[in-house]
Design a protein around this motif. Sequence first.
Motif, PDB file in Angstrom:
ATOM      1  N   GLU A 190      29.676 -13.131   3.860  1.00  0.00           N
ATOM      2  CA  GLU A 190      29.812 -14.356   3.801  1.00  0.00           C
ATOM      3  C   GLU A 190      28.428 -14.896   3.210  1.00  0.00           C
ATOM      4  OE1 GLU A 190      31.290 -18.262   4.189  1.00  0.00           O
ATOM      5  OE2 GLU A 190      31.888 -16.383   3.996  1.00  0.00           O
ATOM      6  N   ILE A 191      27.120 -14.084   3.459  1.00  0.00           N
ATOM      7  CA  ILE A 191      26.030 -14.634   2.671  1.00  0.00           C
ATOM      8  C   ILE A 191      26.444 -14.063   1.017  1.00  0.00           C
ATOM      9  CG2 ILE A 191      23.775 -13.700   2.210  1.00  0.00           C
ATOM     10  CD1 ILE A 191      23.325 -13.268   5.255  1.00  0.00           C
ATOM     11  N   GLN A 192      26.686 -13.382   0.844  1.00  0.00           N
ATOM     12  CA  GLN A 192      27.208 -12.944  -0.623  1.00  0.00           C
ATOM     13  C   GLN A 192      28.231 -13.795  -1.223  1.00  0.00           C
ATOM     14  OE1 GLN A 192      28.032  -8.782   0.142  1.00  0.00           O
ATOM     15  NE2 GLN A 192      25.983  -8.188  -0.072  1.00  0.00           N
ATOM     16  N   ARG A 193      29.084 -14.408  -0.455  1.00  0.00           N
ATOM     17  CA  ARG A 193      30.060 -15.235  -0.994  1.00  0.00           C
ATOM     18  C   ARG A 193      29.559 -16.491  -1.330  1.00  0.00           C
ATOM     19  NH1 ARG A 193      32.860 -19.558   0.027  1.00  0.00           N
ATOM     20  NH2 ARG A 193      31.910 -19.837   2.332  1.00  0.00           N
ATOM     21  N   LEU A 194      28.748 -16.927  -0.445  1.00  0.00           N
ATOM     22  CA  LEU A 194      27.709 -18.384  -0.733  1.00  0.00           C
ATOM     23  C   LEU A 194      27.061 -18.078  -1.871  1.00  0.00           C
ATOM     24  CD1 LEU A 194      27.116 -19.683   2.900  1.00  0.00           C
ATOM     25  CD2 LEU A 194      28.866 -20.578   0.920  1.00  0.00           C
ATOM     26  N   ALA A 195      26.221 -17.126  -1.941  1.00  0.00           N
ATOM     27  CA  ALA A 195      25.381 -16.777  -3.147  1.00  0.00           C
ATOM     28  C   ALA A 195      26.283 -16.766  -4.384  1.00  0.00           C
ATOM     29  CB  ALA A 195      24.733 -15.436  -2.866  1.00  0.00           C
ATOM     30  N   THR A 196      27.211 -16.300  -4.483  1.00  0.00           N
ATOM     31  CA  THR A 196      28.257 -16.333  -5.787  1.00  0.00           C
ATOM     32  C   THR A 196      28.527 -17.605  -5.977  1.00  0.00           C
ATOM     33  OG1 THR A 196      28.823 -13.969  -5.236  1.00  0.00           O
ATOM     34  CG2 THR A 196      30.283 -15.137  -6.795  1.00  0.00           C
ATOM     35  N   GLU A 197      29.104 -18.204  -5.037  1.00  0.00           N
ATOM     36  CA  GLU A 197      29.519 -19.469  -5.323  1.00  0.00           C
ATOM     37  C   GLU A 197      28.440 -20.667  -5.728  1.00  0.00           C
ATOM     38  OE1 GLU A 197      31.192 -22.935  -1.971  1.00  0.00           O
ATOM     39  OE2 GLU A 197      32.382 -20.999  -2.288  1.00  0.00           O
ATOM     40  N   HIS A 198      27.386 -20.569  -5.214  1.00  0.00           N
ATOM     41  CA  HIS A 198      26.251 -21.266  -5.613  1.00  0.00           C
ATOM     42  C   HIS A 198      25.045 -20.817  -6.618  1.00  0.00           C
ATOM     43  CE1 HIS A 198      27.135 -24.495  -2.908  1.00  0.00           C
ATOM     44  NE2 HIS A 198      27.565 -23.518  -1.755  1.00  0.00           N
ATOM     45  N   GLY A 199      25.244 -19.543  -6.872  1.00  0.00           N
ATOM     46  CA  GLY A 199      24.517 -19.139  -7.970  1.00  0.00           C
ATOM     47  C   GLY A 199      23.187 -18.721  -7.574  1.00  0.00           C
ATOM     48  N   THR A 200      22.869 -18.601  -6.204  1.00  0.00           N
ATOM     49  CA  THR A 200      21.470 -18.631  -5.761  1.00  0.00           C
ATOM     50  C   THR A 200      21.568 -17.844  -3.988  1.00  0.00           C
ATOM     51  OG1 THR A 200      19.472 -19.363  -5.238  1.00  0.00           O
ATOM     52  CG2 THR A 200      21.078 -20.717  -4.800  1.00  0.00           C
ATOM     53  N   LYS A 201      20.611 -17.116  -3.814  1.00  0.00           N
ATOM     54  CA  LYS A 201      20.515 -17.032  -2.367  1.00  0.00           C
ATOM     55  C   LYS A 201      20.877 -18.218  -1.374  1.00  0.00           C
ATOM     56  CE  LYS A 201      16.049 -16.154  -1.572  1.00  0.00           C
ATOM     57  NZ  LYS A 201      14.949 -15.125  -2.104  1.00  0.00           N
ATOM     58  N   PRO A 202      21.681 -17.908  -0.341  1.00  0.00           N
ATOM     59  CA  PRO A 202      22.020 -19.365   0.515  1.00  0.00           C
ATOM     60  C   PRO A 202      20.793 -19.347   1.440  1.00  0.00           C
ATOM     61  CG  PRO A 202      23.419 -17.559   1.070  1.00  0.00           C
ATOM     62  CD  PRO A 202      22.620 -16.970  -0.049  1.00  0.00           C
ATOM     63  N   THR A 203      20.581 -20.636   2.067  1.00  0.00           N
ATOM     64  CA  THR A 203      19.785 -20.957   3.035  1.00  0.00           C
ATOM     65  C   THR A 203      20.389 -21.128   4.395  1.00  0.00           C
ATOM     66  OG1 THR A 203      19.894 -23.407   2.691  1.00  0.00           O
ATOM     67  CG2 THR A 203      18.443 -22.264   1.567  1.00  0.00           C
ATOM     68  N   ALA A 204      19.751 -21.073   5.373  1.00  0.00           N
ATOM     69  CA  ALA A 204      20.451 -21.193   6.497  1.00  0.00           C
ATOM     70  C   ALA A 204      21.193 -22.313   6.730  1.00  0.00           C
ATOM     71  CB  ALA A 204      19.508 -21.033   7.822  1.00  0.00           C
ATOM     72  N   ASN A 205      20.456 -23.479   6.042  1.00  0.00           N
ATOM     73  CA  ASN A 205      21.276 -24.889   6.179  1.00  0.00           C
ATOM     74  C   ASN A 205      22.607 -24.958   5.291  1.00  0.00           C
ATOM     75  OD1 ASN A 205      21.332 -27.749   6.686  1.00  0.00           O
ATOM     76  ND2 ASN A 205      20.533 -28.071   4.627  1.00  0.00           N
ATOM     77  N   LEU A 206      22.577 -24.232   4.058  1.00  0.00           N
ATOM     78  CA  LEU A 206      23.834 -24.019   3.465  1.00  0.00           C
ATOM     79  C   LEU A 206      24.746 -23.302   4.117  1.00  0.00           C
ATOM     80  CD1 LEU A 206      25.318 -24.566   0.747  1.00  0.00           C
ATOM     81  CD2 LEU A 206      24.459 -22.275   0.079  1.00  0.00           C
ATOM     82  N   MET A 207      24.380 -22.236   4.999  1.00  0.00           N
ATOM     83  CA  MET A 207      25.354 -21.385   5.787  1.00  0.00           C
ATOM     84  C   MET A 207      25.989 -22.409   6.836  1.00  0.00           C
ATOM     85  SD  MET A 207      27.055 -18.812   6.276  1.00  0.00           S
ATOM     86  CE  MET A 207      26.098 -17.428   5.324  1.00  0.00           C
ATOM     87  N   ASP A 208      25.291 -23.308   7.463  1.00  0.00           N
ATOM     88  CA  ASP A 208      25.455 -24.199   8.441  1.00  0.00           C
ATOM     89  C   ASP A 208      26.718 -25.181   7.964  1.00  0.00           C
ATOM     90  OD1 ASP A 208      24.442 -23.119  10.456  1.00  0.00           O
ATOM     91  OD2 ASP A 208      22.701 -24.151  10.393  1.00  0.00           O
ATOM     92  N   THR A 209      26.203 -25.841   6.588  1.00  0.00           N
ATOM     93  CA  THR A 209      27.242 -26.673   6.202  1.00  0.00           C
ATOM     94  C   THR A 209      28.341 -26.537   5.454  1.00  0.00           C
ATOM     95  OG1 THR A 209      25.735 -27.047   4.231  1.00  0.00           O
ATOM     96  CG2 THR A 209      25.233 -28.317   5.947  1.00  0.00           C
ATOM     97  N   GLU A 210      28.319 -25.016   4.696  1.00  0.00           N
ATOM     98  CA  GLU A 210      29.358 -24.428   3.847  1.00  0.00           C
ATOM     99  C   GLU A 210      29.876 -23.176   4.373  1.00  0.00           C
ATOM    100  OE1 GLU A 210      29.041 -25.316  -0.119  1.00  0.00           O
ATOM    101  OE2 GLU A 210      27.979 -27.013  -0.067  1.00  0.00           O
TER     102      GLU A 210
END
Length: 131
Positions: free
Chosen positions: A20-40
């Motif tokens: 899931e971290i890797q999915r968000l990173a791919t989707e957003h083009g950068t490593k995700p933050t904890a806040n991004l994980m919480d929201t998306e």
Amino acid sequence: MTDDSKQTSGKISEADLLAEIQRLATEHGTKPTANLMDTEGKYASTTYFSRFGSWNTAIEEAGFEPTGPGPATIPTEELLAEVSRVASKVGRTPFAKDMAEHGAYNPETYKTRFGSWTAAIQEYQSGPTRD
């Protein structure tokens, strides 16, 4: 995604959490933050704190370089002031779970700095930053 729809940590494999971290990173083009994980993200950031001990450890396990201040760079006074803030919010000396839920820093940060959550609370209770 709302917190109500997020799965709890006991039912999720580490591989799924890291994916899931890797999915968000791919989707957003950068490593995700904890806040991004919480929201998306599919899982709550607290799941990562519970499973890996810190967000940065989860990020490292997912293959990214962690960012942000580590426990050694946060001034002790700031850590203790945050305990005071959370104590005011919950109306008593906070437990580690209170800090995880309401605090700016994970309880593991306090354990790293002070040796244990209990030692951190003892320092807070004896220090000048106590309200």
